[in-house]
Design an enzyme around this catalytic site. Structure first.
Site, short mmCIF file in Angstrom:
data_model
loop_
_atom_site.label_atom_id
_atom_site.label_comp_id
_atom_site.label_asym_id
_atom_site.label_seq_id
_atom_site.Cartn_x
_atom_site.Cartn_y
_atom_site.Cartn_z
N ALA A 169 0.83 -1.21 0.00
CA ALA A 169 0.00 0.00 0.00
C ALA A 169 0.86 1.26 0.00
CB ALA A 169 -0.92 0.00 1.21
N GLU A 173 3.21 3.41 -6.75
CA GLU A 173 3.01 2.93 -8.11
C GLU A 173 2.59 4.05 -9.07
OE1 GLU A 173 1.26 1.66 -5.55
OE2 GLU A 173 1.51 -0.53 -5.44
N ASP A 215 24.66 31.05 -29.53
CA ASP A 215 25.39 31.84 -30.51
C ASP A 215 24.42 32.34 -31.57
OD1 ASP A 215 24.98 29.32 -31.64
OD2 ASP A 215 26.62 29.63 -33.06
N THR A 217 25.22 33.34 -35.19
CA THR A 217 25.37 32.94 -36.59
C THR A 217 25.01 31.48 -36.79
OG1 THR A 217 27.15 34.55 -36.80
CG2 THR A 217 26.95 32.90 -38.53
#
Length: 392
Positions: A169, A173, A215, A217
């Site tokens: 119990a 789960e 970056d 470019t």
């Protein structure tokens, strides 16, 4: 595999790049993929795109190997070596192969990546710790229930069953289900922003990020240069597709094209050639029939290049030059007041995120060509501003 032009037994032959061996002499030209790590024996304005190796999209300049060169580390201009996988974007050169396959710098990176072990994400680690703690608590309580039940009721079997029931119990789960649903919801929300998530762990990583560095470019931009602004020494002109192209700016593009390669690979030279094809087609400003006599390459001392042409039907030679604005100012021998004026124009264009090139021209009567560019009597024509469009 890419093809390589090698010199063997005094003959020039083209072979598959994988067949190159240490000691081979390889001829590099614009657009070639470097087949192996090598030292540069001879070069003329040689530029290489090493983004595959270093991540830097801006091409780097290469120089010739000198005695005493050793311990060269990839990255930066003026290195006497080229690396496997890099692309030649400008110039020509002759190299001597020093390493192939897994012994190249790119091969060493690949070998190092094989040993990289994927680490669990922070969420996965924390969840594992929580499950372990709950399991320990569950097992402890299970044992206590068995002992207490057996002592008080005298029935070991029922005590064992009661302890197992309590432990089961307490087992979480629902954790995997909850985690899967929440990560799926995160991926769904990201898909609304046109971001496709291949791994659920990416949702957690982006969710915990506070600063995102990237970056520009090739990532935020297209890495495709476009001519967007011109300066003729007096006024600026914004280049708009389909718009009229004023006559005072024709010579800037004309001589910019003449100072570029015929079939350019460099993004900036491509952009200059494209604007010429678009606005100057079928005009007297394009000279495909002119023969080039000599090229003066860029150097560390002077960041400008010049090309000498023999116009059809004329004994006079025409010289076209382009390069860094300060180098062009120097070639034109401008006085300080004019240089300050043009520098303000350069600063204005650069403040808009443009890469700026200067363009100049000169004429020479028949005779011996000088050994250096400074011996020409250059006339300043203007500035070319190029931008790298943002990705849509």
């Amino acid at each position: 595999s890419p093809r390589a032009l090698v010199i063997r037994d005094g003959e020039t032959i083209r072979i598959a790049g994988r067949e190159v061996v240490v000691g081979d002499l390889v001829i590099l030209q614009e657009g070639d993929r470097v087949p192996a790590d090598a030292m540069v024996l001879n070069s003329v304005n040689l530029l290489a795109d090493e983004s595959l190796l270093t991540g830097e999209s801006v091409p780097v300049r290469k120089r010739e190997w000198k005695n005493g060169d050793a311990g060269i580390v990839p990255g930066g201009d003026e290195l006497p070596v080229v690396y496997s996988g890099s692309m030649i974007v400008q110039g020509t050169g002759v190299i001597k192969v020093t390493a192939t396959a897994m012994k190249t710098e790119i091969g060493k990176i690949g070998k190092a990546l094989e040993s990289v072990v994927e680490e669990p994400t922070k969420l996965k680690s924390e969840m594992g710790t929580l499950v372990k703690r709950l399991a320990i608590i569950g097992i402890t309580l299970c044992i206590l229930v068995i002992i207490i039940y057996t002592i008080t009721r005298g029935d070991l079997l029922k005590g064992f069953l009661a302890g197992i029931t309590l432990a089961m119990a307490m087992l979480p789960e629902e954790f995997p289900v909850v985690l899967t649903i929440f990560l799926a919801l995160g991926a769904w929300r990201m898909s609304k922003k046109n971001v496709l998530t291949r791994k659920p762990a990416a949702v957690e990583t982006l969710g915990s990020a506070t600063v995102l560095c990237t970056d520009k470019t090739g990532t935020l931009t297209q890495n495709k240069m476009t001519v967007t602004r011109l300066y003729n020494g007096e006024d600026f002109h914004e280049v708009v597709s389909g718009d009229n192209f004023p006559e005072p700016y024709h010579e800037i593009v004309e001589y910019g094209i003449l100072s570029s390669q015929v079939n350019p690979f460099d993004p900036m030279e491509k952009a200059i050639t494209n604007i010429g094809d678009h606005f100057l087609k079928n005009t007297e400003h394009l000279h495909s029939d002119w023969a080039m006599e000599k090229e003066y390459p860029l150097s560390k001392e002077l960041m400008a290049m010049s090309r000498v042409f023999s116009p059809t039907g004329s004994a006079e030679r025409v010289i076209a030059a382009k390069g860094a604005p300060e180098a062009i100012f120097d070639l034109c021998h401008l006085n300080k007041e004019i240089v300050l004026k043009f520098e303000k124009a350069v600063a204005e264009m650069a403040s808009s995120g443009l890469r700026v090139l200067g363009v100049a021209r000169a004429k020479l009567t028949p005779g011996k060509l000088p050994s250096i560019q400074h011996d020409f009597d250059f006339e300043f024509l203007g500035l070319i501003g190029l931008s790298d469009p943002i990705r849509e």
